[in-house]
Design a protein around this motif. Sequence first.
Motif, PDB file in Angstrom:
ATOM      1  N   GLY B  74      -9.704  -0.164  -5.093  1.00  0.00           N
ATOM      2  CA  GLY B  74      -8.960  -0.739  -3.981  1.00  0.00           C
ATOM      3  C   GLY B  74      -7.717  -1.449  -4.484  1.00  0.00           C
ATOM      4  N   TRP B  75      -6.782  -1.717  -3.574  1.00  0.00           N
ATOM      5  CA  TRP B  75      -5.508  -2.328  -3.978  1.00  0.00           C
ATOM      6  C   TRP B  75      -5.735  -3.652  -4.697  1.00  0.00           C
ATOM      7  CZ3 TRP B  75      -0.862  -0.027  -3.760  1.00  0.00           C
ATOM      8  CH2 TRP B  75      -0.733   1.106  -2.950  1.00  0.00           C
ATOM      9  N   GLN B  76      -6.597  -4.490  -4.105  1.00  0.00           N
ATOM     10  CA  GLN B  76      -6.782  -5.823  -4.683  1.00  0.00           C
ATOM     11  C   GLN B  76      -7.541  -5.729  -6.015  1.00  0.00           C
ATOM     12  OE1 GLN B  76      -5.313  -8.910  -4.508  1.00  0.00           O
ATOM     13  NE2 GLN B  76      -6.010  -9.336  -2.437  1.00  0.00           N
ATOM     14  N   GLN B  77      -8.409  -4.727  -6.154  1.00  0.00           N
ATOM     15  CA  GLN B  77      -9.198  -4.604  -7.387  1.00  0.00           C
ATOM     16  C   GLN B  77      -8.327  -4.252  -8.591  1.00  0.00           C
ATOM     17  OE1 GLN B  77     -11.853  -1.643  -5.627  1.00  0.00           O
ATOM     18  NE2 GLN B  77     -13.575  -2.948  -6.134  1.00  0.00           N
ATOM     19  N   VAL B  78      -7.188  -3.601  -8.332  1.00  0.00           N
ATOM     20  CA  VAL B  78      -6.334  -3.177  -9.445  1.00  0.00           C
ATOM     21  C   VAL B  78      -5.814  -4.393 -10.225  1.00  0.00           C
ATOM     22  CG1 VAL B  78      -4.213  -1.934 -10.016  1.00  0.00           C
ATOM     23  CG2 VAL B  78      -5.730  -1.040  -8.278  1.00  0.00           C
ATOM     24  N   VAL B  79      -5.748  -5.553  -9.563  1.00  0.00           N
ATOM     25  CA  VAL B  79      -5.274  -6.768 -10.245  1.00  0.00           C
ATOM     26  C   VAL B  79      -6.077  -7.000 -11.533  1.00  0.00           C
ATOM     27  CG1 VAL B  79      -5.031  -9.262 -10.037  1.00  0.00           C
ATOM     28  CG2 VAL B  79      -4.484  -7.810  -8.098  1.00  0.00           C
ATOM     29  N   THR B  80      -7.387  -6.730 -11.464  1.00  0.00           N
ATOM     30  CA  THR B  80      -8.214  -6.974 -12.650  1.00  0.00           C
ATOM     31  C   THR B  80      -7.853  -6.025 -13.793  1.00  0.00           C
ATOM     32  OG1 THR B  80      -9.904  -5.472 -11.835  1.00  0.00           O
ATOM     33  CG2 THR B  80     -10.161  -7.781 -11.287  1.00  0.00           C
ATOM     34  N   LEU B  81      -7.379  -4.826 -13.439  1.00  0.00           N
ATOM     35  CA  LEU B  81      -6.969  -3.901 -14.504  1.00  0.00           C
ATOM     36  C   LEU B  81      -5.690  -4.385 -15.181  1.00  0.00           C
ATOM     37  CD1 LEU B  81      -7.489  -0.383 -12.900  1.00  0.00           C
ATOM     38  CD2 LEU B  81      -8.941  -1.534 -14.526  1.00  0.00           C
ATOM     39  N   THR B  82      -4.798  -4.981 -14.397  1.00  0.00           N
ATOM     40  CA  THR B  82      -3.524  -5.413 -14.975  1.00  0.00           C
ATOM     41  C   THR B  82      -3.742  -6.492 -16.037  1.00  0.00           C
ATOM     42  OG1 THR B  82      -3.096  -7.137 -13.355  1.00  0.00           O
ATOM     43  CG2 THR B  82      -2.339  -4.927 -12.810  1.00  0.00           C
ATOM     44  N   SER B  98       1.398  -7.766  -8.037  1.00  0.00           N
ATOM     45  CA  SER B  98       1.338  -8.357  -6.705  1.00  0.00           C
ATOM     46  C   SER B  98       2.681  -8.242  -6.000  1.00  0.00           C
ATOM     47  CB  SER B  98       0.923  -9.824  -6.791  1.00  0.00           C
ATOM     48  OG  SER B  98      -0.295  -9.948  -7.460  1.00  0.00           O
ATOM     49  N   LEU B  99       3.771  -8.489  -6.733  1.00  0.00           N
ATOM     50  CA  LEU B  99       5.095  -8.419  -6.105  1.00  0.00           C
ATOM     51  C   LEU B  99       5.379  -7.018  -5.581  1.00  0.00           C
ATOM     52  CD1 LEU B  99       7.329 -10.535  -8.505  1.00  0.00           C
ATOM     53  CD2 LEU B  99       6.675 -11.107  -6.178  1.00  0.00           C
ATOM     54  N   SER B 100       5.004  -5.979  -6.348  1.00  0.00           N
ATOM     55  CA  SER B 100       5.256  -4.612  -5.896  1.00  0.00           C
ATOM     56  C   SER B 100       4.484  -4.302  -4.629  1.00  0.00           C
ATOM     57  CB  SER B 100       4.850  -3.611  -6.973  1.00  0.00           C
ATOM     58  OG  SER B 100       5.657  -3.766  -8.086  1.00  0.00           O
ATOM     59  N   VAL B 101       3.205  -4.676  -4.602  1.00  0.00           N
ATOM     60  CA  VAL B 101       2.390  -4.360  -3.432  1.00  0.00           C
ATOM     61  C   VAL B 101       2.850  -5.188  -2.235  1.00  0.00           C
ATOM     62  CG1 VAL B 101       0.057  -4.251  -2.522  1.00  0.00           C
ATOM     63  CG2 VAL B 101       0.472  -3.708  -4.892  1.00  0.00           C
ATOM     64  N   GLU B 102       3.241  -6.438  -2.511  1.00  0.00           N
ATOM     65  CA  GLU B 102       3.730  -7.272  -1.411  1.00  0.00           C
ATOM     66  C   GLU B 102       5.036  -6.723  -0.844  1.00  0.00           C
ATOM     67  OE1 GLU B 102       3.742 -10.941  -3.474  1.00  0.00           O
ATOM     68  OE2 GLU B 102       1.564 -11.135  -3.319  1.00  0.00           O
ATOM     69  N   LYS B 103       5.830  -6.096  -1.701  1.00  0.00           N
ATOM     70  CA  LYS B 103       7.060  -5.466  -1.225  1.00  0.00           C
ATOM     71  C   LYS B 103       6.726  -4.304  -0.285  1.00  0.00           C
ATOM     72  CE  LYS B 103      11.341  -3.752  -3.376  1.00  0.00           C
ATOM     73  NZ  LYS B 103      11.984  -3.526  -4.672  1.00  0.00           N
ATOM     74  N   LEU B 104       5.678  -3.558  -0.623  1.00  0.00           N
ATOM     75  CA  LEU B 104       5.239  -2.468   0.252  1.00  0.00           C
ATOM     76  C   LEU B 104       4.702  -3.004   1.571  1.00  0.00           C
ATOM     77  CD1 LEU B 104       3.239   0.178  -1.803  1.00  0.00           C
ATOM     78  CD2 LEU B 104       5.164   0.584  -0.319  1.00  0.00           C
ATOM     79  N   LEU B 105       3.944  -4.081   1.473  1.00  0.00           N
ATOM     80  CA  LEU B 105       3.323  -4.647   2.669  1.00  0.00           C
ATOM     81  C   LEU B 105       4.319  -5.444   3.503  1.00  0.00           C
ATOM     82  CD1 LEU B 105       0.064  -5.992   1.049  1.00  0.00           C
ATOM     83  CD2 LEU B 105       0.077  -4.457   2.991  1.00  0.00           C
ATOM     84  N   GLY B 106       5.432  -5.859   2.886  1.00  0.00           N
ATOM     85  CA  GLY B 106       6.368  -6.748   3.571  1.00  0.00           C
ATOM     86  C   GLY B 106       5.792  -8.130   3.783  1.00  0.00           C
ATOM     87  N   LEU B 107       5.001  -8.623   2.841  1.00  0.00           N
ATOM     88  CA  LEU B 107       4.356  -9.929   2.999  1.00  0.00           C
ATOM     89  C   LEU B 107       5.289 -11.060   2.613  1.00  0.00           C
ATOM     90  CD1 LEU B 107       0.725 -10.000   1.603  1.00  0.00           C
ATOM     91  CD2 LEU B 107       1.497 -10.084   3.957  1.00  0.00           C
TER      92      LEU B 107
END
Lengths: 162, 409
Positions: B74-82, B98-107
């Motif tokens: 899952g998206w959030q699980q990838v954090v542990t791989l980083t 996180s910044l890349s995914v947040e850019k996709l999400l527009g958060l």
Amino acid sequence: MLPAEILALPTPAAIQAWDPGVLSGASLERGDLVLWTTRERIVDLSRFLKERRQFTRLSAVTCIDRYPVEPRFEAVYLLHSIPNNERLRLKVALNSAEAVLPSVCGVWSGANWYEREVYDMFGVRFDGHPDLRRILMPDYWQGHPLRKDFPVHGHKYSYKDE
Amino acid sequence: MNPTDTALDSGLQEMAPEAAGAPRRMVLNMGPQHPSTHGVLRVILELDGEIVTKAQPDIGFLHTGIEKQAEALGWQQVVTLTDRMDYLANLSNNLAYSLSVEKLLGLEIPPKAQWMRVLLAELARINSHAVWLGTHALDLGAMTVFFYCFREREDLLRIFEMFSGQRMMTSYIRIGGLALEPPRGWDRAVRNFIRGLPEKVDEYEALLKENPIFLRRTQGVAAVPLERLLDLGVTGPMIRAAGLGWDIRKAEPYSSYEQFDFQIPVQQEGDVYARFLVRLEEMRQSARIVEQAIDGMPEGPWRADAPHVLLPDREKMKTQMEALIYHFKVVTEGMRVPAGEAYAPVESPRGEIGFYVVSDGGAQPWRVFMRTPSFGNLQSLAEMFEGRLIADTIAALGSMDFVLGDVDR
């Protein structure tokens, strides 16, 4: 025809003025400029961008596998210009039947390892590359791990069978 | 006969002299198990006496297929791989992803989370540079520095443990903000450490900066012209030591770095010594940023208000049906990220790290490409080695400050 909002940006405008046929598409993805070109023109366009638009840095080369859609592969070049503080992505679509691209090692030497990585992981070949071998996987490895039809688990080399 | 590439590949073997006048060369296998390669890097050296005539790095010994694994999580699980890529500066990796995914999400990330991210990323930079300095000095024969640097690292790991419960694999910066609320008393602990740091950096400087052995081993060693470094894809302190003041924190500020006052150290020589000076000054500047972050830490929430992405508050779940539905969906399906692609570069202690993430609209990433600084930096290895003494390779390797987990992923 490229969208007007993109042609208003300096780099696409300069490319269009240099050669109107070189770009096959363009878009803004979450504010990032993405330009599409073809296999035949990628080296020309890279050289133009490096010499005339100061994209002296090739940040990375990578690939996306859109399996089972054709064209299956998208080669992605992440470019960066330090003097202009500008980033863009170049993309080339490739069919699985001819997953071959000319190498841009002659433009940026740093492309060497990135192209080897794309070859290793996706099986996309680079013509004119000085040393196209696997880089991360062992030499005897069969298949290309980042292809979507390559399993995450259960490959015949998996440790289970040892 | 000159050794061919296949001869190089078979590792250690001496070449017999063939035709008269042909140079006599020896092929030496350095690594993958060699203490000064700082991990499992193999370099095949071709030697003419003690001079390296050709160097060919061989990587992939630490390849664990993180990019492939990311597509199955899952998206959030990838954090542990980083965390497991560049394990000396895992918070920078968490931040970049996180910044890349947040850019996709527009958060929109609340200011407190942004400032906390800056603070942690700078602590990670100090941690990484401390490990680099300790091991680099140890390679060159200065053992005391190693103990001093690891003393500071221990303090930092305790701080990371205080925040996240983990010393090394923190996964503390998550998509949408932070993993947990910052612990009570974090500011006191960080301030205690950071107050003492500049003095300690002075100490390292006193031990090495005018040390004749260190100077002889580092000055004028492994200098590569700036144009070549840029062409080879090198980033970070190595190009700042060669005269270009380019730092992503200043050039493309992220996570509110534009609100901090700090300088980018630059040196002109581009040798091992210049890299040492740049990283030393970066530790001082990081300490400045951390002090500013403690003093000006904004109040407010520590994660974004995005119930479709993050688990809603416990209180809301008990009173609002929507919150309960979101909770159910996030837990059972995982968060969904709209289709598209994004790249957000971050200045890690080693250079430009960025995650090129592609989504097809699902609960798992379609593709996560990790543009890691060590991989790009290592491409310059051959040019640093060739034409130099074999003893200089140790100094040059150390000064590149790569992490093999970051190279091989």
